[in-house]
Write a protein that holds these residues in place. Structure first.
Motif, PDB file in Angstrom:
ATOM      1  N   CYS A  39       0.844  -1.197   0.000  1.00  8.87           N
ATOM      2  CA  CYS A  39       0.000   0.000   0.000  1.00  8.87           C
ATOM      3  C   CYS A  39       0.878   1.245   0.000  1.00  8.87           C
ATOM      4  CB  CYS A  39      -0.925  -0.003   1.219  1.00  8.87           C
ATOM      5  SG  CYS A  39      -1.991   1.461   1.319  1.00  8.87           S
ATOM      6  N   ARG A  45       1.096  -6.533   2.955  1.00  9.28           N
ATOM      7  CA  ARG A  45       0.450  -7.777   3.387  1.00  9.28           C
ATOM      8  C   ARG A  45       1.084  -8.912   2.603  1.00  9.28           C
ATOM      9  NH1 ARG A  45      -4.110 -11.247   2.665  1.00  9.28           N
ATOM     10  NH2 ARG A  45      -5.278 -11.578   4.611  1.00  9.28           N
ATOM     11  N   THR A  48      -0.433 -12.832   0.020  1.00  9.55           N
ATOM     12  CA  THR A  48      -1.880 -12.756  -0.149  1.00  9.55           C
ATOM     13  C   THR A  48      -2.288 -13.604  -1.344  1.00  9.55           C
ATOM     14  OG1 THR A  48      -1.827 -10.496   0.703  1.00  9.55           O
ATOM     15  CG2 THR A  48      -3.826 -11.189  -0.439  1.00  9.55           C
ATOM     16  N   GLN A 102     -10.787 -14.067  -2.817  1.00  6.99           N
ATOM     17  CA  GLN A 102      -9.589 -13.990  -1.993  1.00  6.99           C
ATOM     18  C   GLN A 102      -9.643 -15.106  -0.976  1.00  6.99           C
ATOM     19  OE1 GLN A 102      -8.766 -10.151  -0.245  1.00  6.99           O
ATOM     20  NE2 GLN A 102      -7.353 -10.992   1.258  1.00  6.99           N
ATOM     21  N   LEU A 107     -14.759 -11.951  -3.015  1.00  8.89           N
ATOM     22  CA  LEU A 107     -14.226 -10.720  -2.445  1.00  8.89           C
ATOM     23  C   LEU A 107     -15.266 -10.041  -1.563  1.00  8.89           C
ATOM     24  CD1 LEU A 107     -12.543  -9.074  -5.562  1.00  8.89           C
ATOM     25  CD2 LEU A 107     -11.337  -9.887  -3.535  1.00  8.89           C
ATOM     26  N   ALA A 110     -15.933  -4.369   0.416  1.00 12.93           N
ATOM     27  CA  ALA A 110     -14.932  -3.337   0.694  1.00 12.93           C
ATOM     28  C   ALA A 110     -13.644  -3.549  -0.082  1.00 12.93           C
ATOM     29  CB  ALA A 110     -14.632  -3.294   2.192  1.00 12.93           C
ATOM     30  N   HIS A 111     -13.423  -4.774  -0.537  1.00 15.20           N
ATOM     31  CA  HIS A 111     -12.187  -5.086  -1.271  1.00 15.20           C
ATOM     32  C   HIS A 111     -12.421  -5.316  -2.754  1.00 15.20           C
ATOM     33  CE1 HIS A 111      -9.789  -5.121   2.341  1.00 15.20           C
ATOM     34  NE2 HIS A 111     -10.644  -5.936   2.914  1.00 15.20           N
ATOM     35  N   GLY A 112     -13.630  -4.940  -3.243  1.00 14.97           N
ATOM     36  CA  GLY A 112     -13.798  -4.918  -4.687  1.00 14.97           C
ATOM     37  C   GLY A 112     -14.858  -5.798  -5.296  1.00 14.97           C
ATOM     38  N   ARG A 116     -12.359  -7.084  -9.252  1.00 12.68           N
ATOM     39  CA  ARG A 116     -11.376  -6.024  -9.153  1.00 12.68           C
ATOM     40  C   ARG A 116     -10.179  -6.356 -10.031  1.00 12.68           C
ATOM     41  NH1 ARG A 116      -8.786  -4.852  -3.672  1.00 12.68           N
ATOM     42  NH2 ARG A 116      -7.614  -3.453  -5.041  1.00 12.68           N
ATOM     43  N   LYS A 129     -10.725  -1.359  -7.602  1.00 13.79           N
ATOM     44  CA  LYS A 129     -11.845  -2.144  -7.080  1.00 13.79           C
ATOM     45  C   LYS A 129     -13.113  -1.863  -7.878  1.00 13.79           C
ATOM     46  CE  LYS A 129     -11.187  -0.569  -2.800  1.00 13.79           C
ATOM     47  NZ  LYS A 129     -11.289  -0.432  -1.320  1.00 13.79           N
TER      48      LYS A 129
END
Length: 323
Positions: A39, A45, A48, A102, A107, A110-112, A116, A129
Motif C-alpha cells: 500500500c 500484506r 496474499t 480472496q 471478495l 470493501a475489497h472490490g 477487481r 476495485k
C-alpha cells in the motif's frame, strides 16, 4: 452491488467492444495469484492469495484484441467518486489480473466485489476495485488518485514512487506559502486541489487558522503551532507532527494515512471519521521496551477511525481517547 445487475464492458473511448455478465466472467478457468500487497501508505500484506484470471487470458478466450493504436489500458469503477486508473498496454497484458475471490471466498465488497483488478508490481491504488469498464486508450489519462491527490502515475513500490506533485524548490518558496493569509487558490485548481508534497513546514504558525481542504502530503510539520486550526477534510498523508501543537485543532474528515503524531500535543483535538491506515501515535524507540508517544492528549477525542493498526488502536484505548 447486485451481481445480477453488474456488467463488465470492454471499450475504446468511442465505442463499446463487448459486455459480460457476472456468470460469464465466472466461467473463466480459476487460477491463484500469490503476491505481497504493497500500500502507498507504507504497509504490506505478505503472501496474499487471490483467485481469478489474467486479463490477457480473458481477452484471448473471447477473441478480443487491443487495437494496435492503443498504448494504454484504463480501468473504471462502479463508485460514487468515479475511481479509475490506467497502466501501459504491455503491463496490462504481462501482469494484470481480474480477481473475484480472496483465500477461496468471494471478495468482500470493501475489497472490490464482484470483480477487481490486481497489478502485482505496482502500489495497490493501481489495482482498481469494483471494475465496470476496461478502456483501450491511444494516450494515457491520469487516474483518480493520481490527478486528485498527487499519487505517482508509475507507482513502483521498489522505487518508492508514491507522490508526484508540486514541490517547493527553495526555502523562499516554502516561506512565501507559509505567510499566505488565505489558501483558497490551493483548494480548487480546475476542479481539483493543488497538491503540495515534501515541503518543510517545521515551526509554522499560520496567519489563518483555516487550512481546511488543503492537500499537504509527506510534509514536515514538526513544532508547528496549529492551535485551533481547522484541518477539516484536508489531506495530510505521511505528515510528520513531532512537537507540533494541535490543541483544539479540528481534523474531522482529514486523510491522515501514514501520519506520525508521536511527540505531538493533541489536547482537546478532534479526530472524527479519519483515514488512519499506517498512522502512528506512538512508536518504539531504539531503547528496548521504551516508546515515544503523544506529548499531551487531555480532552482528545478520536471517533470512527478507519484503518488504525492494532497496536495504535490499543495505545489510544489505553489513553482513553477512543470514543
Amino acid at each position: 452491488m447486485d451481481p445480477a445487475e453488474w456488467r463488465l464492458e470492454l471499450a475504446t473511448p468511442d465505442h463499446s467492444i463487448a459486455e459480460f455478465t457476472y456468470p460469464q466472467v465466472l466461467q473463466m478457468p480459476r487460477e491463484t495469484l500469490s503476491m505481497d500487497v504493497h500500500c502507498v501508505t507504507g504497509w504490506s500484506r505478505k503472501n496474499t492469495k487471490f483467485q481469478g484470471f489474467m486479463l490477457r487470458e480473458f481477452l484471448a478466450h473471447h477473441m478480443i484484441e487491443i487495437p494496435l493504436s492503443c498504448a494504454f489500458v484504463r480501468f473504471l469503477a462502479y463508485s460514487a467518486r468515479g475511481h479509475d486508473t490506467s497502466i501501459p498496454r504491455s503491463m496490462a497484458l504481462d501482469e494484470a489480473w481480474l480477481i473475484h475471490s480472496q483465500d477461496g471466498l468471494p471478495l468482500p465488497h470493501a475489497h472490490g466485489f464482484p470483480l477487481r483488478v490486481v497489478v502485482p508490481s505496482r502500489y495497490f491504488y493501481k489495482s482498481l476495485k469494483w471494475v465496470k469498464r476496461i478502456e483501450f486508450l491511444e494516450e494515457d489519462r491520469l487516474g483518480f488518485w493520481e490527478r486528485t491527490t498527487g499519487y505517482h502515475n508509475e507507482a513502483d513500490p521498489w522505487k518508492e514512487q508514491r507522490l508526484d506533485a508540486t514541490r517547493f524548490s527553495s526555502r523562499e518558496e516554502c516561506e512565501s506559502f507559509k505567510q499566505l493569509s488565505t489558501f483558497d487558490a490551493y483548494r480548487h485548481i480546475d476542479g481539483d486541489p493543488r497538491v503540495i508534497v515534501r515541503a518543510h513546514f517545521s515551526g509554522w504558525d499560520p496567519q489563518t487558522r483555516d487550512l481546511s481542504g488543503l492537500h499537504l502530503k509527506s510534509c514536515d510539520f514538526s513544532h508547528a503551532n496549529f492551535k485551533r486550526v481547522n484541518f477539516q477534510h484536508a489531506n495530510l498523508t505521511f505528515g510528520k507532527f513531532e512537537g507540533a501543537d494541535l490543541t483544539e485543532a479540528d481534523l474531522s474528515g482529514a486523510d491522515l494515512e501514514g501520519c506520525d503524531f508521536s511527540g505531538a500535543i493533541l489536547d482537546d483535538a478532534r479526530l472524527d471519521r479519519n483515514f488512519l491506515s499506517a498512522a502512528r501515535f506512538f512508536k518504539r524507540t531504539q531503547v528496548a521496551g521504551e516508546t515515544d508517544g503523544l506529548k499531551s492528549w487531555a480532552g482528545l477525542k478520536v471517533t470512527h477511525p478507519d484503518g488504525l493498526l492494532e497496536d495504535q488502536e490499543a495505545y489510544l484505548e489505553s489513553l482513553g481517547v477512543l470514543v
